[in-house]
Design an enzyme around this catalytic site. Structure first.
Site, PDB file in Angstrom:
ATOM      1  N   ARG A 143      -1.491 -11.084   2.707  1.00  0.00           N
ATOM      2  CA  ARG A 143      -2.660 -11.980   2.607  1.00  0.00           C
ATOM      3  C   ARG A 143      -3.467 -11.595   1.371  1.00  0.00           C
ATOM      4  NH1 ARG A 143      -6.447  -7.938   3.926  1.00  0.00           N
ATOM      5  NH2 ARG A 143      -5.582  -6.457   5.415  1.00  0.00           N
TER       6      ARG A 143
ATOM      7  N   GLU B 294       0.830  -1.203   0.000  1.00  0.00           N
ATOM      8  CA  GLU B 294       0.000   0.000   0.000  1.00  0.00           C
ATOM      9  C   GLU B 294       0.870   1.260   0.000  1.00  0.00           C
ATOM     10  OE1 GLU B 294      -4.055  -1.634   2.149  1.00  0.00           O
ATOM     11  OE2 GLU B 294      -2.690  -0.457   3.394  1.00  0.00           O
TER      12      GLU B 294
ATOM     13  N   GLU C 293       2.255   0.425   4.038  1.00  0.00           N
ATOM     14  CA  GLU C 293       2.328  -0.877   4.719  1.00  0.00           C
ATOM     15  C   GLU C 293       2.180  -1.989   3.689  1.00  0.00           C
ATOM     16  OE1 GLU C 293      -0.728  -2.535   7.075  1.00  0.00           O
ATOM     17  OE2 GLU C 293      -2.362  -1.712   5.904  1.00  0.00           O
TER      18      GLU C 293
HETATM   19  P1  ADP Z   1      -8.184  -4.953   2.914  1.00  0.00           P
HETATM   20  O1  ADP Z   1      -6.881  -4.310   3.333  1.00  0.00           O
HETATM   21  O2  ADP Z   1      -8.117  -6.333   2.427  1.00  0.00           O
HETATM   22  O3  ADP Z   1      -9.005  -4.048   2.109  1.00  0.00           O
HETATM   23  P2  ADP Z   1      -9.283  -4.387   5.439  1.00  0.00           P
HETATM   24  O4  ADP Z   1      -8.169  -3.509   5.888  1.00  0.00           O
HETATM   25  O5  ADP Z   1     -10.630  -3.803   5.243  1.00  0.00           O
HETATM   26  O6  ADP Z   1      -8.920  -5.209   4.191  1.00  0.00           O
HETATM   27  O7  ADP Z   1      -9.335  -5.611   6.433  1.00  0.00           O
HETATM   28  C1  ADP Z   1      -9.835  -6.872   6.023  1.00  0.00           C
HETATM   29  C2  ADP Z   1     -10.453  -7.542   7.166  1.00  0.00           C
HETATM   30  O8  ADP Z   1      -9.484  -7.870   8.106  1.00  0.00           O
HETATM   31  C3  ADP Z   1     -11.471  -6.722   7.873  1.00  0.00           C
HETATM   32  O9  ADP Z   1     -12.467  -7.589   8.307  1.00  0.00           O
HETATM   33  C4  ADP Z   1     -10.682  -6.128   9.038  1.00  0.00           C
HETATM   34  O10 ADP Z   1     -11.536  -5.841  10.111  1.00  0.00           O
HETATM   35  C5  ADP Z   1      -9.744  -7.251   9.335  1.00  0.00           C
HETATM   36  N1  ADP Z   1      -8.425  -6.869   9.846  1.00  0.00           N
HETATM   37  C6  ADP Z   1      -7.368  -6.477   9.139  1.00  0.00           C
HETATM   38  N2  ADP Z   1      -6.285  -6.311   9.915  1.00  0.00           N
HETATM   39  C7  ADP Z   1      -6.660  -6.598  11.159  1.00  0.00           C
HETATM   40  C8  ADP Z   1      -6.002  -6.632  12.431  1.00  0.00           C
HETATM   41  N3  ADP Z   1      -4.715  -6.347  12.569  1.00  0.00           N
HETATM   42  N4  ADP Z   1      -6.720  -6.966  13.500  1.00  0.00           N
HETATM   43  C9  ADP Z   1      -8.006  -7.275  13.369  1.00  0.00           C
HETATM   44  N5  ADP Z   1      -8.680  -7.282  12.215  1.00  0.00           N
HETATM   45  C10 ADP Z   1      -8.034  -6.952  11.121  1.00  0.00           C
HETATM   46  P1  ADP Z   2      -4.463  -0.423   8.210  1.00  0.00           P
HETATM   47  O1  ADP Z   2      -3.390  -1.385   8.631  1.00  0.00           O
HETATM   48  O2  ADP Z   2      -5.490  -0.227   9.247  1.00  0.00           O
HETATM   49  O3  ADP Z   2      -4.986  -0.724   6.849  1.00  0.00           O
HETATM   50  P2  ADP Z   2      -2.920   1.739   6.999  1.00  0.00           P
HETATM   51  O4  ADP Z   2      -1.557   2.079   7.500  1.00  0.00           O
HETATM   52  O5  ADP Z   2      -3.007   0.970   5.748  1.00  0.00           O
HETATM   53  O6  ADP Z   2      -3.704   0.979   8.154  1.00  0.00           O
HETATM   54  O7  ADP Z   2      -3.784   3.060   6.869  1.00  0.00           O
HETATM   55  C1  ADP Z   2      -5.171   3.001   6.594  1.00  0.00           C
HETATM   56  C2  ADP Z   2      -5.647   4.314   6.005  1.00  0.00           C
HETATM   57  O8  ADP Z   2      -5.385   5.404   6.895  1.00  0.00           O
HETATM   58  C3  ADP Z   2      -4.962   4.709   4.708  1.00  0.00           C
HETATM   59  O9  ADP Z   2      -5.577   4.110   3.594  1.00  0.00           O
HETATM   60  C4  ADP Z   2      -5.123   6.210   4.714  1.00  0.00           C
HETATM   61  O10 ADP Z   2      -6.408   6.606   4.292  1.00  0.00           O
HETATM   62  C5  ADP Z   2      -4.985   6.564   6.187  1.00  0.00           C
HETATM   63  N1  ADP Z   2      -3.580   6.902   6.500  1.00  0.00           N
HETATM   64  C6  ADP Z   2      -2.657   6.089   7.050  1.00  0.00           C
HETATM   65  N2  ADP Z   2      -1.465   6.720   7.185  1.00  0.00           N
HETATM   66  C7  ADP Z   2      -1.624   7.963   6.708  1.00  0.00           C
HETATM   67  C8  ADP Z   2      -0.768   9.102   6.550  1.00  0.00           C
HETATM   68  N3  ADP Z   2       0.499   9.076   6.938  1.00  0.00           N
HETATM   69  N4  ADP Z   2      -1.299  10.225   5.991  1.00  0.00           N
HETATM   70  C9  ADP Z   2      -2.591  10.269   5.592  1.00  0.00           C
HETATM   71  N5  ADP Z   2      -3.449   9.242   5.721  1.00  0.00           N
HETATM   72  C10 ADP Z   2      -2.978   8.086   6.257  1.00  0.00           C
HETATM   73 MG    MG Z   3      -3.875  -0.725   5.090  1.00  0.00          MG
END
Ligand code: ADP
Ligand code: ADP
Ligand code: MG
Length: 447
Positions: free
Chosen positions: A293, A275, A289
């Site tokens: 999966r 990402e 990140e």
């Molecule tokens: P994707 O990145 O595949 O679009 P999401 O970020 O929406 O997916 O997460 C996919 C699923 O995994 C969701 O049901 C979310 O709640 C769950 N999920 C992802 N990471 C974690 C985590 N670290 N702990 C708990 N649930 C997670």
């Molecule tokens: P997760 O593991 O929950 O998916 P991410 O690190 O992928 O977390 O971040 C999820 C979302 O949060 C991103 O898609 C973006 O919209 C927002 N986000 C995360 N980091 C930043 C950043 N440094 N600046 C702006 N938005 C962010």
């Molecule tokens: Mg993410």
């Protein structure tokens, strides 16, 4: 090739894996909690095992029970889906020591990418551009303030073990930072059992652009292009598409190359997603990140490349070399996915579990529905709220949007609230049609 695969998951993704297995002639085992006895994944699998009561900790997250189910049914591989145990390195390790193949990357790679601060460090060393911020976990407010002063406000505090859009706090000033920091640490501990947080520059209204990669166990890594996942609420994706309309050919190739280099640097195998945030002001791409999966939104890539990503995961895990090279991958047309959740979009997307009294799924040319729902199905309150993924494919983005609007109009789900009305409004909006939106879209569009 595997004879039998156990799917350690539920809902639409369990069905998705069962469908791939059936087409490959592989037998399937469903596991389910007491709340999911009437679920479609249980009906469609060849065998099923009840693994415990409704709470995830006693069923879908309960490693000993899942391993017992695999032993009893003599499964030779486990597909973890997404969420639950999909990014649990200990689980992957245990599978390996029990001689059951975990369909995903190696445990060490999951562990390394699962710690988001560690992942960034690894990527920075591999020459991948990253969002500026702390190089490690930040342990106290004084250090947090020092880093924030260096990179400049606003900043975002993120849990190293975070996921699913949770565990993030934004701060615009040093005073706000102090409170946000302590709250973020406490939330991280509570939600992920790990208080570790790190700090990043908060990029305002960026695009979330991610690259799908595939790596086999013989050192070959390719990418399947990008997905624009900028339509989010509370940092969770609602709509995804492939390709991203604001990427040109050369940026696409460039980003793809960076992703392949990043995946190769960690010896990545199986399907994964890297990402990035695209800073629309500076035009820069920054690693955010890696998800180790299958991802919820993988179908938009499938409909544009015609690569079945779940089948590829299985073939790779069985030790097969990738049958395609980068130059074989073609991108044809456009794909959009809307996540249909059991939520009320008029009440701040509040969850709306309950019984589906009417269910009619759309169809026709270029329409795909991935769902575990049916009429009379009762949505259990214990798990996430996604009911269905509606995916449309067409030769152009405009046609794909109109097809989505048409399909959303045919999608009838009664008895609970869903996000269908939200998606319809987005498809009709000029800003979405122009493709110029960032991650701030929903906040301004959906007041
Ligand atoms: P994707 O990145 O595949 O679009 P999401 O970020 O929406 O997916 O997460 C996919 C699923 O995994 C969701 O049901 C979310 O709640 C769950 N999920 C992802 N990471 C974690 C985590 N670290 N702990 C708990 N649930 C997670
Ligand atoms: P997760 O593991 O929950 O998916 P991410 O690190 O992928 O977390 O971040 C999820 C979302 O949060 C991103 O898609 C973006 O919209 C927002 N986000 C995360 N980091 C930043 C950043 N440094 N600046 C702006 N938005 C962010
Ligand atoms: Mg993410």
């Amino acid at each position: 090739m595997f004879r039998k695969i156990l799917i350690a998951n539920r809902g639409e993704v369990a069905l998705r894996v069962i469908r791939a297995c059936k087409e490959m002639g592989i037998r399937t085992v469903a596991v389910y909690s007491e709340a999911d006895a009437n679920s479609l994944h249980v009906k469609f699998a060849d065998e099923d095992v009840c693994i415990g009561p409704a709470p995830s900790s006693e069923s879908y997250l309960n490693i000993p029970r899942i391993m017992s189910a695999a032993e009893i049914t003599d499964a030779d591989a486990i597909h973890p889906g997404y969420g639950f145990l999909a990014e649990n390195a200990d689980f992957a390790e245990l599978c390996s020591s029990c001689k059951i193949k975990f369909i995903g990357p190696a445990p060490q790679v999951i562990a390394r990418m699962g710690d988001k601060a560690e992942a960034k460090k690894t990527m920075r060393e591999a020459g991948v551009p990253c969002v500026s911020g702390s190089l490690d976990i930040v342990t106290d407010v004084a250090e947090a303030r020092k880093i924030a002063a260096e990179i400049g406000y606003p900043i975002i505090i993120k849990a190293v073990a975070g996921g699913g859009g949770r565990g993030m706090r934004i701060a615009h000033t040093p005073i706000a930072l102090s409170t946000a920091f302590v709250t973020a640490q406490a939330e991280a501990e509570k939600s992920f059992g790990n208080p570790g947080v790190y700090i990043e520059k908060y990029i305002e209204d960026p695009k979330h652009i991610e690259i799908q990669v595939l790596g086999d166990e013989h050192g070959n890594v390719i990418h399947l292009g990008e997905r624009d996942c900028s339509i989010q609420r509370r940092h969770q994706k609602l709509i995804e598409e492939c390709p991203c309309s604001s990427l040109d050919e050369s940026s696409r190739a460039n980003l793809g190359e960076i992703a392949v280099r990043a995946a190769s640097a960690v010896g990545y195998t199986n399907a994964g997603t890297i990402e990035f945030l695209f800073d629309r002001r500076s035009g820069g791409f920054y690693f955010m990140e890696m998800n180790t999966r299958i991802q919820v939104e993988h179908p938009v890539t499938e409909v544009v490349t015609l690569v079945d990503i779940v089948k590829q995961q299985i073939l790779i895990a069985a030790g097969e070399p990738l049958q395609m090279k980068q130059s074989d991958i073609r991108f044809v047309g456009h794909g959009i996915e809307c996540r249909i959740n059991a939520e009320n979009p008029y009440q701040n997307f509040r969850p709306s579990p309950g019984k589906i009294v009417t269910y009619h799924a759309p169809g026709g040319n270029g329409v795909r529905v991935d769902s575990h729902c049916y009429e009379e199905y009762v949505i259990p309150p214990y798990y996430d709220s996604m009911l269905a993924k509606l995916i449309t494919r067409a030769s152009t983005r405009d046609e794909c949007i109109r097809r989505m609007e048409r399909a959303l109009g045919e999608f009838i789900i009664e008895g609970i609230s869903t996000t269908i009305p939200f998606h319809l409004e987005v498809m009709r909006s000029e800003e979405f049609k122009h493709g110029t939106f960032g991650t701030g879209f929903v906040d301004t569009f959906w007041k």
